[in-house]
Design a protein around this motif. Sequence first.
Motif, PDB file in Angstrom:
ATOM      1  N   SER A  55       0.853  -1.180   0.000  1.00  0.00           N
ATOM      2  CA  SER A  55       0.000   0.000   0.000  1.00  0.00           C
ATOM      3  C   SER A  55       0.889   1.231   0.000  1.00  0.00           C
ATOM      4  N   VAL A  56       0.262   2.393  -0.028  1.00  0.00           N
ATOM      5  CA  VAL A  56       1.045   3.622   0.013  1.00  0.00           C
ATOM      6  C   VAL A  56       1.755   3.768   1.359  1.00  0.00           C
ATOM      7  N   LYS A  57       1.275   3.057   2.382  1.00  0.00           N
ATOM      8  CA  LYS A  57       1.869   3.139   3.720  1.00  0.00           C
ATOM      9  C   LYS A  57       2.963   2.092   3.950  1.00  0.00           C
ATOM     10  N   ALA A  58       2.724   0.846   3.511  1.00  0.00           N
ATOM     11  CA  ALA A  58       3.636  -0.247   3.868  1.00  0.00           C
ATOM     12  C   ALA A  58       3.361  -1.475   3.012  1.00  0.00           C
ATOM     13  N   ALA A  59       4.238  -2.457   3.171  1.00  0.00           N
ATOM     14  CA  ALA A  59       4.004  -3.768   2.565  1.00  0.00           C
ATOM     15  C   ALA A  59       3.654  -4.732   3.689  1.00  0.00           C
ATOM     16  N   SER A  60       2.698  -5.605   3.440  1.00  0.00           N
ATOM     17  CA  SER A  60       2.264  -6.575   4.440  1.00  0.00           C
ATOM     18  C   SER A  60       2.164  -7.943   3.799  1.00  0.00           C
ATOM     19  N   ASP A  61       2.439  -8.956   4.608  1.00  0.00           N
ATOM     20  CA  ASP A  61       2.300 -10.330   4.153  1.00  0.00           C
ATOM     21  C   ASP A  61       0.977 -10.895   4.636  1.00  0.00           C
ATOM     22  N   ILE A  62       0.360 -11.702   3.789  1.00  0.00           N
ATOM     23  CA  ILE A  62      -0.776 -12.497   4.224  1.00  0.00           C
ATOM     24  C   ILE A  62      -0.231 -13.894   4.477  1.00  0.00           C
ATOM     25  N   LEU A  63      -0.504 -14.397   5.661  1.00  0.00           N
ATOM     26  CA  LEU A  63      -0.040 -15.722   6.041  1.00  0.00           C
ATOM     27  C   LEU A  63      -1.129 -16.745   5.778  1.00  0.00           C
ATOM     28  N   ALA A  64      -0.726 -17.957   5.484  1.00  0.00           N
ATOM     29  CA  ALA A  64      -1.711 -19.028   5.334  1.00  0.00           C
ATOM     30  C   ALA A  64      -2.395 -19.217   6.686  1.00  0.00           C
ATOM     31  N   PRO A  65      -3.724 -19.098   6.733  1.00  0.00           N
ATOM     32  CA  PRO A  65      -4.424 -19.211   8.006  1.00  0.00           C
ATOM     33  C   PRO A  65      -4.521 -20.649   8.511  1.00  0.00           C
ATOM     34  N   VAL A  66      -4.390 -21.602   7.612  1.00  0.00           N
ATOM     35  CA  VAL A  66      -4.483 -23.029   7.935  1.00  0.00           C
ATOM     36  C   VAL A  66      -3.626 -23.799   6.928  1.00  0.00           C
ATOM     37  N   ASP A  67      -3.396 -25.080   7.199  1.00  0.00           N
ATOM     38  CA  ASP A  67      -2.689 -25.938   6.250  1.00  0.00           C
ATOM     39  C   ASP A  67      -3.623 -26.294   5.097  1.00  0.00           C
ATOM     40  N   GLY A  68      -3.094 -26.361   3.890  1.00  0.00           N
ATOM     41  CA  GLY A  68      -3.916 -26.776   2.760  1.00  0.00           C
ATOM     42  C   GLY A  68      -3.231 -26.507   1.439  1.00  0.00           C
ATOM     43  N   GLU A  69      -4.007 -26.641   0.379  1.00  0.00           N
ATOM     44  CA  GLU A  69      -3.508 -26.416  -0.974  1.00  0.00           C
ATOM     45  C   GLU A  69      -4.222 -25.212  -1.567  1.00  0.00           C
ATOM     46  N   ILE A  70      -3.447 -24.279  -2.113  1.00  0.00           N
ATOM     47  CA  ILE A  70      -4.043 -23.136  -2.802  1.00  0.00           C
ATOM     48  C   ILE A  70      -4.476 -23.617  -4.179  1.00  0.00           C
ATOM     49  N   VAL A  71      -5.773 -23.552  -4.439  1.00  0.00           N
ATOM     50  CA  VAL A  71      -6.298 -24.094  -5.691  1.00  0.00           C
ATOM     51  C   VAL A  71      -6.740 -23.018  -6.674  1.00  0.00           C
ATOM     52  N   GLU A  72      -6.928 -21.795  -6.183  1.00  0.00           N
ATOM     53  CA  GLU A  72      -7.352 -20.717  -7.079  1.00  0.00           C
ATOM     54  C   GLU A  72      -6.927 -19.393  -6.473  1.00  0.00           C
ATOM     55  N   ILE A  73      -6.567 -18.436  -7.339  1.00  0.00           N
ATOM     56  CA  ILE A  73      -6.227 -17.090  -6.893  1.00  0.00           C
ATOM     57  C   ILE A  73      -7.146 -16.094  -7.583  1.00  0.00           C
TER      58      ILE A  73
END
Length: 120
Positions: A55-73
């Motif tokens: 963002s204009v303020k900072a960079a942030s990471d989104i963490l995986a909230p649970v174990d699993g497989e990312i199937v779609e973005i």
Amino acid sequence: MKFTEEHEWLRVEDDLVVVGITEHASTQLGDVVFVELPEPGGEVAKDDEVVVIESVKAASDILAPVDGEIVEINETLTDNPALINEDPLGEAWVFKMKLADMSVLDGLMDEAAYKDFIGA
């Protein structure tokens, strides 16, 4: 919906879990200008860094909230990262996951608990 202390929301749709960031998080970030999404098909473990939001303020990471497989973005976010500010709980979902064990969601906050957590 379920919520994490890292300000992510999770919504079950059929056998998948849709993940995004909360309105509180999008407000704290300010105007989002870039989103780096993961590759679909990757296995992730809880707390793995999977998405970067700048963002204009900072960079942030989104963490995986649970174990699993990312199937779609949500590829819409690549062309329109501001959608995270405009509709964080709807059209601005970030990724969808397939979980081996859906019962892990039981340990997350419901909306009332999340509102207490952020002092809303």
